[in-house]
Design an enzyme around this catalytic site. Sequence first.
Site, PDB file in Angstrom:
ATOM      1  N   GLY A  12       0.778  -1.243   0.000  1.00  8.39           N
ATOM      2  CA  GLY A  12       0.000   0.000   0.000  1.00  8.39           C
ATOM      3  C   GLY A  12       0.803   1.283   0.000  1.00  8.39           C
ATOM      4  O   GLY A  12       0.264   2.336   0.332  1.00  8.39           O
ATOM      5  N   HIS A 109       2.665   0.541 -13.110  1.00  9.23           N
ATOM      6  CA  HIS A 109       3.450  -0.679 -13.337  1.00  9.23           C
ATOM      7  C   HIS A 109       4.927  -0.297 -13.279  1.00  9.23           C
ATOM      8  O   HIS A 109       5.329   0.703 -13.888  1.00  9.23           O
ATOM      9  CB  HIS A 109       3.094  -1.278 -14.699  1.00  9.23           C
ATOM     10  CG  HIS A 109       3.790  -2.577 -14.945  1.00  9.23           C
ATOM     11  ND1 HIS A 109       3.395  -3.757 -14.351  1.00  9.23           N
ATOM     12  CD2 HIS A 109       4.886  -2.876 -15.687  1.00  9.23           C
ATOM     13  CE1 HIS A 109       4.211  -4.730 -14.730  1.00  9.23           C
ATOM     14  NE2 HIS A 109       5.121  -4.226 -15.533  1.00  9.23           N
ATOM     15  N   GLY A 143      -6.667  -5.205 -21.607  1.00  8.69           N
ATOM     16  CA  GLY A 143      -5.480  -6.059 -21.579  1.00  8.69           C
ATOM     17  C   GLY A 143      -4.744  -5.930 -20.251  1.00  8.69           C
ATOM     18  O   GLY A 143      -5.206  -5.268 -19.327  1.00  8.69           O
TER      19      GLY A 143
HETATM   20  C1  GRF Z   1       4.422  -1.269  -7.078  1.00  7.08           C
HETATM   21  O1  GRF Z   1       5.738  -1.514  -7.477  1.00  7.08           O
HETATM   22  C2  GRF Z   1       3.523  -1.087  -8.270  1.00  7.08           C
HETATM   23  O2  GRF Z   1       4.173  -0.491  -9.349  1.00  7.08           O
HETATM   24  C3  GRF Z   1       3.144  -2.498  -8.610  1.00  7.08           C
HETATM   25  O3  GRF Z   1       3.020  -3.162  -7.386  1.00  7.08           O
HETATM   26  C4  GRF Z   1       3.799  -2.493  -6.404  1.00  7.08           C
HETATM   27  C5  GRF Z   1       2.858  -2.105  -5.313  1.00  7.08           C
HETATM   28  O4  GRF Z   1       3.499  -1.546  -4.202  1.00  7.08           O
HETATM   29  N1  GRF Z   1       1.950  -2.513  -9.431  1.00  7.08           N
HETATM   30  P1  GRF Z   1       2.657  -0.866  -3.069  1.00  7.08           P
HETATM   31  O5  GRF Z   1       1.617  -1.880  -2.586  1.00  7.08           O
HETATM   32  O6  GRF Z   1       1.986   0.352  -3.647  1.00  7.08           O
HETATM   33  O7  GRF Z   1       3.621  -0.520  -1.986  1.00  7.08           O
END
Ligand code: GRF
Length: 216
Positions: A12, A109, A143
């Site tokens: 989070g 991402h 997607g």
């Molecule tokens: C982050 O690296 C985000 O890019 C990816 O999952 C991770 C989540 O981290 N989708 P957090 O839960 O926000 O700390």
Amino acid sequence: MKRIAVLASGRGSNFEAIARAVLSGKINAEVAVLIVDRKNIGAIERAEKLGINWVFVDPNGFPSREEYDSRIVAILKYLGVDLVCLAGYKKIVSAPFVDAFPGRIMNIHPTLLPSFPGLKPHEKVLKYGVNVSGATVHFVDKGVDTGPIIVQVAVPVSPDDTPETLSERILRYEHRIYPQAVKWFVDGRIELSGRKVIVKGADYSSLPVVPALEDF
Ligand code: GRF
């Protein structure tokens, strides 16, 4: 005032970055809710500390992903949510969910998309041997990590990197580009035409973040 929901499945930290930007007044919006698909996760602890409502929607209570998502959509509609932010949300959202919020679901991402979508991105980056990775905030389409790109940051990869060290270096930027993208949306500066996203008035000429950060 625009209302934001965040969906998370884990630590989070991106949820917290967005929530803090809202709570400090940098983003002129409200965080209506954090929705989680797992219990005992960092995201819930952070929501409690920040005083943000959270809801656990138990995936086991639903026969299909569509039905699970339709419950989430019902909650989001009930709360009058304008923007849905996926932040470490481990599920792929179904087509009806995407259709319920056209151009209003974002995801982050931790690679330079369209390279290395999907699971274990840092492992894939290191295995491939690229020297530049990064992170991407994009709108969600049907997607996996394929939707229109809003903002990207380029981050160097070192020969000694592990998935952990690389992830940490990129995460610091995630916490800046995600709130920035949310702010641009809330301020009505994002134009979406097909796959093309234009942030009105933004500076597209400088690295490592394109378009350039303005507030974070
Ligand atoms: C982050 O690296 C985000 O890019 C990816 O999952 C991770 C989540 O981290 N989708 P957090 O839960 O926000 O700390």
